[in-house]
Design an enzyme around this catalytic site. Structure first.
Site, PDB file in Angstrom:
ATOM      1  NE  ARG A  40      -1.516  -1.659   4.061  1.00 53.12           N
ATOM      2  CZ  ARG A  40      -2.153  -2.003   5.170  1.00 53.12           C
ATOM      3  NH1 ARG A  40      -2.571  -1.077   6.024  1.00 53.12           N
ATOM      4  NH2 ARG A  40      -2.382  -3.265   5.453  1.00 53.12           N
ATOM      5  CG  ASP A  65       0.583   5.736   4.562  1.00 51.40           C
ATOM      6  OD1 ASP A  65      -0.219   4.784   4.617  1.00 51.40           O
ATOM      7  OD2 ASP A  65       1.516   5.892   5.374  1.00 51.40           O
ATOM      8  CE1 TYR A  83       7.467   3.708  -1.255  1.00 52.95           C
ATOM      9  CE2 TYR A  83       9.041   2.007  -0.650  1.00 52.95           C
ATOM     10  CZ  TYR A  83       7.740   2.437  -0.781  1.00 52.95           C
ATOM     11  OH  TYR A  83       6.705   1.606  -0.451  1.00 52.95           O
ATOM     12  NE  ARG A 133       5.328   9.984   5.459  1.00 53.24           N
ATOM     13  CZ  ARG A 133       4.030   9.967   5.764  1.00 53.24           C
ATOM     14  NH1 ARG A 133       3.240   8.995   5.293  1.00 53.24           N
ATOM     15  NH2 ARG A 133       3.518  10.913   6.514  1.00 53.24           N
TER      16      ARG A 133
END
Lengths: 245, 245
Positions: A51, A53, A111, A198
């Site tokens: 997933r 966010d 990422y 993050r």
């Protein structure tokens, strides 16, 4: 049945996230709606590599689904794009063996995280990069990146909410790229815990601000405690760039 | 009273337009709300160089307003940016003579229009460039641009709805710039009629598609009839780039 793999891209700004939820518009929900329409109302479940966010973007998310329809790759791409909303696009589609699974077959992910460093806000980037107008010691940050490379227990860099037990992950690439007024973190590993990118970026920023030293990363990893690491940066600077199989 | 001039930028995606309207969020409305708050509830009217339509963006719109507050340029910029929504930013502020008027003192304007030419949609550009995946004869288009230069009656290139009488305008720069998969029209003139840039770009695209010849532009200008020109391209590819004084 045929198993179909798609590489998709989406702008996360107007989604509550990738995964279907009781309330709110989701990437999965929009794609399943289109597929179900193509299957005469029969529900089609899609499986993503993982997933993303709220507000998080994807340039190379991967999904798969099973279908009795007999379309070729490019036909799928065109048919889906004709019906999908403008903030989701299918880049490529291919037939895969039924042993392929978007999530369980994934060997790694990459990422990217975008900072926008100009002193003034840029209205056009408000959903696409984290505005960070403060001075940063880039060399210290680059040193800090090296401490993340290799295999570590990333408990300190994952949301305390996560109940996954095995928090050991391997990072095999972590780079900082300066492009005009943007600073881009590029990180690749065999898997990432919830909020891991993050929190890592937030911690490296604290090194850049001089609040922490590059070698503090080692201690933070050893602490195995979310409280030891830095803040979680906002989702809108984050892009799922590529899934490796 | 002091007269203050601001150069502002905004993302037009979430506005019904620049100018205050009975319904919907506008750029002018958002700025006037912040200024009125700064003036203890007293309404402050702002004057723009001109309006921009729904979805149209600005990188260098100019406004002015009158105030009894005694702030310096950079103080205004900071105070406004602290309170404005994320899709509007003040780039610079300066004190000007009371003879300055954002609209009536303007000597010219420059607009840019963005096309995105890849075969697939790009979710991140859906509000920022017109997706145009068809082949284009760039050389023919460049020839067409030249026919717009100089002083002409632009009745054919303005919305039939407009009731302005003098439709003579001078174009002194019109260029086509290729940047990766983007094609950018850059046009500068002493003034533009309603929808003029969007109808000019739509007409040049029809030259690029081979539906019209470059020299047809002359006939279209002479026709003084909106029906003679091409389609109006969508607003979301258009940027008010600069206002000249």
């Amino acid at each position: 049945m045929n198993r179909v793999k798609c590489i998709i891209s989406y702008d996360g700004s107007d989604f509550v996230g990738y995964q279907v939820q009781p309330n709110g518009r989701t990437v999965q929900g929009e794609i399943e709606k289109v597929l179900s329409r193509m299957h005469k109302g029969e529900f089609v479940r899609i499986h993503g590599s993982g997933r993303t966010d709220r507000g998080v973007h994807a340039k190379g998310q991967v999904i798969h689904f099973d279908t009795y329809l007999d379309l070729k790759g490019e036909q799928w791409t065109r048919a889906l794009n004709a019906q999908l909303p403008e903030d989701i696009v299918v880049l490529t589609t291919e037939s895969v063996d039924c042993s392929f699974h978007a999530r369980f077959s994934a060997k790694g992910k990459e990422y990217h995280y975008y900072l926008y460093r100009d002193t003034k806000r840029n209205p056009f980037l408000r959903n696409y990069a984290f505005h960070y107008p403060y001075p940063l010691e880039i060399d210290s940050m680059k040193k800090a990146l090296e401490f993340f490379l290799g295999t570590h227990d990333f408990t300190s860099f994952s949301s305390a909410k996560s109940d996954i037990e095995d928090r050991v992950r391997t990072i095999d690439m972590f780079r900082l790229v300066e492009e005009e007024q943007k600073l881009i973190f590029k990180i690749k590993g065999n898997g990432f815990l919830y909020n891991m990118v993050r929190i890592i970026v937030g911690t490296v920023l604290e090194v850049g601000e001089g609040k922490r030293k590059p070698e503090d990363v080692l201690e933070i990893l050893q602490a195995k405690n979310r409280g030891a690491a830095g803040k979680t940066v906002p989702g809108h600077g984050l892009y799922l760039y590529k899934v490796y199989y």
